[in-house]
Design a protein around this motif. Structure first.
Motif, PDB file in Angstrom:
ATOM      1  N   LYS A  41       4.684   0.963 -21.773  1.00 43.35           N
ATOM      2  CA  LYS A  41       3.849   0.921 -22.967  1.00 43.35           C
ATOM      3  C   LYS A  41       3.941  -0.428 -23.667  1.00 43.35           C
ATOM      4  O   LYS A  41       3.052  -0.827 -24.391  1.00 43.35           O
ATOM      5  N   ARG A  42       5.034  -1.130 -23.438  1.00 44.36           N
ATOM      6  CA  ARG A  42       5.219  -2.423 -24.105  1.00 44.36           C
ATOM      7  C   ARG A  42       4.226  -3.474 -23.631  1.00 44.36           C
ATOM      8  O   ARG A  42       3.984  -4.456 -24.314  1.00 44.36           O
ATOM      9  N   CYS A  43       3.703  -3.316 -22.434  1.00 42.59           N
ATOM     10  CA  CYS A  43       2.720  -4.293 -21.954  1.00 42.59           C
ATOM     11  C   CYS A  43       1.314  -3.713 -22.012  1.00 42.59           C
ATOM     12  O   CYS A  43       0.397  -4.230 -21.406  1.00 42.59           O
ATOM     13  N   HIS A  44       1.155  -2.601 -22.766  1.00 49.79           N
ATOM     14  CA  HIS A  44      -0.154  -2.000 -23.011  1.00 49.79           C
ATOM     15  C   HIS A  44      -0.871  -1.660 -21.707  1.00 49.79           C
ATOM     16  O   HIS A  44      -2.088  -1.794 -21.603  1.00 49.79           O
ATOM     17  N   LEU A  45      -0.103  -1.245 -20.727  1.00 52.22           N
ATOM     18  CA  LEU A  45      -0.691  -0.892 -19.443  1.00 52.22           C
ATOM     19  C   LEU A  45      -0.729   0.619 -19.307  1.00 52.22           C
ATOM     20  O   LEU A  45       0.297   1.279 -19.372  1.00 52.22           O
ATOM     21  N   LYS A  46      -1.920   1.132 -19.137  1.00 52.36           N
ATOM     22  CA  LYS A  46      -2.070   2.569 -18.958  1.00 52.36           C
ATOM     23  C   LYS A  46      -1.854   2.926 -17.491  1.00 52.36           C
ATOM     24  O   LYS A  46      -2.503   2.412 -16.601  1.00 52.36           O
ATOM     25  N   ILE A  47      -0.896   3.817 -17.260  1.00 53.59           N
ATOM     26  CA  ILE A  47      -0.615   4.268 -15.905  1.00 53.59           C
ATOM     27  C   ILE A  47      -0.935   5.749 -15.812  1.00 53.59           C
ATOM     28  O   ILE A  47      -0.467   6.553 -16.625  1.00 53.59           O
ATOM     29  N   ASP A  48      -1.771   6.115 -14.883  1.00 55.20           N
ATOM     30  CA  ASP A  48      -2.052   7.521 -14.638  1.00 55.20           C
ATOM     31  C   ASP A  48      -1.958   7.758 -13.136  1.00 55.20           C
ATOM     32  O   ASP A  48      -1.630   6.859 -12.366  1.00 55.20           O
ATOM     33  N   ARG A  49      -2.242   8.967 -12.727  1.00 55.14           N
ATOM     34  CA  ARG A  49      -2.118   9.292 -11.306  1.00 55.14           C
ATOM     35  C   ARG A  49      -3.056   8.454 -10.442  1.00 55.14           C
ATOM     36  O   ARG A  49      -2.745   8.172  -9.283  1.00 55.14           O
ATOM     37  N   ASP A  50      -4.181   8.064 -11.001  1.00 50.85           N
ATOM     38  CA  ASP A  50      -5.114   7.238 -10.231  1.00 50.85           C
ATOM     39  C   ASP A  50      -4.557   5.844  -9.959  1.00 50.85           C
ATOM     40  O   ASP A  50      -5.009   5.150  -9.053  1.00 50.85           O
ATOM     41  N   SER A  51      -3.584   5.421 -10.791  1.00 53.69           N
ATOM     42  CA  SER A  51      -2.987   4.102 -10.612  1.00 53.69           C
ATOM     43  C   SER A  51      -1.934   4.102  -9.508  1.00 53.69           C
ATOM     44  O   SER A  51      -1.554   3.042  -9.007  1.00 53.69           O
ATOM     45  N   ILE A  52      -1.441   5.279  -9.154  1.00 54.12           N
ATOM     46  CA  ILE A  52      -0.362   5.397  -8.172  1.00 54.12           C
ATOM     47  C   ILE A  52      -0.924   5.929  -6.866  1.00 54.12           C
ATOM     48  O   ILE A  52      -1.450   7.034  -6.799  1.00 54.12           O
ATOM     49  N   ILE A  53      -0.816   5.111  -5.823  1.00 53.11           N
ATOM     50  CA  ILE A  53      -1.419   5.451  -4.532  1.00 53.11           C
ATOM     51  C   ILE A  53      -0.339   5.466  -3.457  1.00 53.11           C
ATOM     52  O   ILE A  53       0.385   4.485  -3.279  1.00 53.11           O
ATOM     53  N   PHE A  54      -0.243   6.593  -2.756  1.00 49.47           N
ATOM     54  CA  PHE A  54       0.716   6.707  -1.665  1.00 49.47           C
ATOM     55  C   PHE A  54       0.053   6.298  -0.357  1.00 49.47           C
ATOM     56  O   PHE A  54      -1.034   6.766  -0.028  1.00 49.47           O
ATOM     57  N   ILE A  55       0.719   5.421   0.352  1.00 50.61           N
ATOM     58  CA  ILE A  55       0.281   5.034   1.693  1.00 50.61           C
ATOM     59  C   ILE A  55       1.292   5.614   2.682  1.00 50.61           C
ATOM     60  O   ILE A  55       2.434   5.152   2.769  1.00 50.61           O
ATOM     61  N   ASP A  56       0.883   6.659   3.362  1.00 52.99           N
ATOM     62  CA  ASP A  56       1.792   7.288   4.316  1.00 52.99           C
ATOM     63  C   ASP A  56       1.121   7.525   5.672  1.00 52.99           C
ATOM     64  O   ASP A  56       1.599   8.317   6.486  1.00 52.99           O
ATOM     65  N   SER A  57      -0.007   6.829   5.893  1.00 53.56           N
ATOM     66  CA  SER A  57      -0.703   6.942   7.178  1.00 53.56           C
ATOM     67  C   SER A  57      -1.642   5.757   7.350  1.00 53.56           C
ATOM     68  O   SER A  57      -2.022   5.092   6.366  1.00 53.56           O
ATOM     69  N   GLU A  58      -2.034   5.489   8.577  1.00 56.02           N
ATOM     70  CA  GLU A  58      -2.994   4.423   8.854  1.00 56.02           C
ATOM     71  C   GLU A  58      -4.339   4.716   8.189  1.00 56.02           C
ATOM     72  O   GLU A  58      -5.037   3.802   7.751  1.00 56.02           O
ATOM     73  N   GLU A  59      -4.683   5.982   8.120  1.00 53.69           N
ATOM     74  CA  GLU A  59      -5.964   6.370   7.510  1.00 53.69           C
ATOM     75  C   GLU A  59      -6.001   5.994   6.037  1.00 53.69           C
ATOM     76  O   GLU A  59      -6.989   5.413   5.550  1.00 53.69           O
ATOM     77  N   LYS A  60      -4.939   6.304   5.298  1.00 55.20           N
ATOM     78  CA  LYS A  60      -4.901   5.969   3.877  1.00 55.20           C
ATOM     79  C   LYS A  60      -4.863   4.454   3.684  1.00 55.20           C
ATOM     80  O   LYS A  60      -5.437   3.924   2.730  1.00 55.20           O
ATOM     81  N   LEU A  61      -4.189   3.763   4.579  1.00 51.06           N
ATOM     82  CA  LEU A  61      -4.161   2.299   4.509  1.00 51.06           C
ATOM     83  C   LEU A  61      -5.562   1.739   4.686  1.00 51.06           C
ATOM     84  O   LEU A  61      -5.990   0.850   3.932  1.00 51.06           O
ATOM     85  N   SER A  62      -6.314   2.247   5.656  1.00 50.53           N
ATOM     86  CA  SER A  62      -7.673   1.760   5.926  1.00 50.53           C
ATOM     87  C   SER A  62      -8.584   1.966   4.734  1.00 50.53           C
ATOM     88  O   SER A  62      -9.425   1.118   4.418  1.00 50.53           O
ATOM     89  N   ILE A  63      -8.422   3.091   4.039  1.00 50.32           N
ATOM     90  CA  ILE A  63      -9.246   3.377   2.852  1.00 50.32           C
ATOM     91  C   ILE A  63      -9.029   2.312   1.788  1.00 50.32           C
ATOM     92  O   ILE A  63      -9.980   1.817   1.165  1.00 50.32           O
ATOM     93  N   GLN A  64      -7.769   1.931   1.570  1.00 46.19           N
ATOM     94  CA  GLN A  64      -7.458   0.933   0.545  1.00 46.19           C
ATOM     95  C   GLN A  64      -7.903  -0.463   0.956  1.00 46.19           C
ATOM     96  O   GLN A  64      -8.352  -1.247   0.132  1.00 46.19           O
ATOM     97  N   ILE A  65      -7.795  -0.770   2.231  1.00 46.73           N
ATOM     98  CA  ILE A  65      -8.213  -2.086   2.716  1.00 46.73           C
ATOM     99  C   ILE A  65      -9.710  -2.283   2.544  1.00 46.73           C
ATOM    100  O   ILE A  65     -10.180  -3.395   2.252  1.00 46.73           O
ATOM    101  N   GLU A  66     -10.476  -1.228   2.669  1.00 52.70           N
ATOM    102  CA  GLU A  66     -11.928  -1.320   2.559  1.00 52.70           C
ATOM    103  C   GLU A  66     -12.406  -1.477   1.119  1.00 52.70           C
ATOM    104  O   GLU A  66     -13.547  -1.863   0.880  1.00 52.70           O
ATOM    105  N   LYS A  67     -11.551  -1.189   0.149  1.00 57.16           N
ATOM    106  CA  LYS A  67     -11.955  -1.293  -1.253  1.00 57.16           C
ATOM    107  C   LYS A  67     -12.001  -2.746  -1.702  1.00 57.16           C
ATOM    108  O   LYS A  67     -11.267  -3.599  -1.211  1.00 57.16           O
ATOM    109  N   ASP A  68     -12.874  -2.998  -2.667  1.00 53.63           N
ATOM    110  CA  ASP A  68     -13.090  -4.362  -3.158  1.00 53.63           C
ATOM    111  C   ASP A  68     -12.096  -4.669  -4.278  1.00 53.63           C
ATOM    112  O   ASP A  68     -12.453  -4.741  -5.450  1.00 53.63           O
ATOM    113  N   ASP A  69     -10.837  -4.838  -3.917  1.00 49.38           N
ATOM    114  CA  ASP A  69      -9.786  -5.093  -4.897  1.00 49.38           C
ATOM    115  C   ASP A  69      -9.184  -6.475  -4.665  1.00 49.38           C
ATOM    116  O   ASP A  69      -9.067  -6.939  -3.527  1.00 49.38           O
TER     117      ASP A  69
END
Length: 282
Positions: A41-69
């Protein structure tokens, strides 16, 4: 001035090899502790479940790689065997904050940190860090939540400045030698847009300042102080007109902040911009 208050989210990637983490339900304590880390909270950063992403498979990794981040990402290895996933995902981001979450009570409770150590999160961290560092990647070795807070706070500040528009009212005094007079350098180095306007435009807006609006601001300032020492009510009123004049310019140019040639204004109008600057900073 909304840009300077905007929250620029950062994604937290938690890497867990199915070789070590058999059941996704085991993630829940990790998520809960990360979400309840009040220090963020000290850095005014809102963290919710959408901010936390588990990578536990190649499929989930591919999904994140394809995003424009791009930008900054926080990597938290929860086990060994995830280096290749982290390496691939790191190519998308300009900066990586690598959290050594296995360190006792630095990020998680002793139970979770001990488990991460047992699951070989430590060698995963050192392996990735060495590889990215040797290849010139911007990676930060994060020992604790406090370290992470500093990085995230800096990232918020940089992101806000990059996207902001600042009014430069007047010019730096000629006798100031340690200053940059080229606004394009700010644009090139930081990304901040600088709009140069003449001091007369501010002066005109101060003179046209609504007595009603300025009066309300003056009352707010005086009532909020314990006493006036060396300054009269009338002087606070004049300073309040500066606030109103600046507000008009901020609205006109849809700007986020102001840089002011204050010595010139003292000479030209007999009033300072100090209270106005303090007011906007608050």
């Amino acid at each position: 001035m909304s840009v300077l208050k905007k929250n620029y989210p950062v994604k937290f990637f938690l890497f867990a090899s199915p070789r070590y983490w058999k059941d996704p339900e085991e993630y829940e304590p990790v998520i809960k502790e990360l979400l309840t880390a009040v220090e963020f909270k000290r850095c005014h950063l809102k963290i919710d479940r959408d901010s936390i992403i588990f990578i536990d498979s190649e499929e989930k990794l591919s999904i994140q790689i394809e995003k424009d981040d791009t930008g900054l990402a926080v990597f938290i290895p929860l086990s060994g065997g995830v280096q290749q996933w982290m390496l691939k995902l790191s190519e998308k981001y300009d900066y990586i904050a690598l959290a050594n979450a296995y360190l006792e009570r630095r990020f998680f409770s002793i139970d979770i940190s001990t488990k991460l150590m047992e699951l070989n999160a430590h060698p995963a961290c050192t392996d990735l860090y060495a590889n990215l560092k040797m290849n010139g990647k911007e990676i930060y070795w994060v020992f604790s939540l406090q370290d992470l807070i500093l990085i995230l706070s800096a990232w918020q500040a940089v992101s806000r400045l990059r996207n902001s528009r600042i009014l430069q009212i007047g010019e730096t005094e000629p006798w100031v030698i340690n200053s940059c007079r080229d606004s394009d350098r700010f644009k090139d180095k930081i990304g901040t847009e600088i709009i140069e306007i003449k001091s007369d435009e501010l002066y005109t807006n101060i003179e046209k300042a609504s007595e009603e609006v300025s009066g309300e601001i003056s009352k707010e300032l005086i009532s909020g102080s314990s006493e006036l020492h060396g300054i009269r009510d009338e002087e606070v009123s004049e300073a309040s007109k500066v606030i109103t004049g600046m507000q008009r310019l901020l609205e006109k140019y849809d700007a986020d902040g102001i840089s002011l040639a204050c010595f010139s204004m003292i000479r030209d109008m007999g009033v300072t911009g100090c209270i106005a600057m303090s007011y906007f900073n608050d």
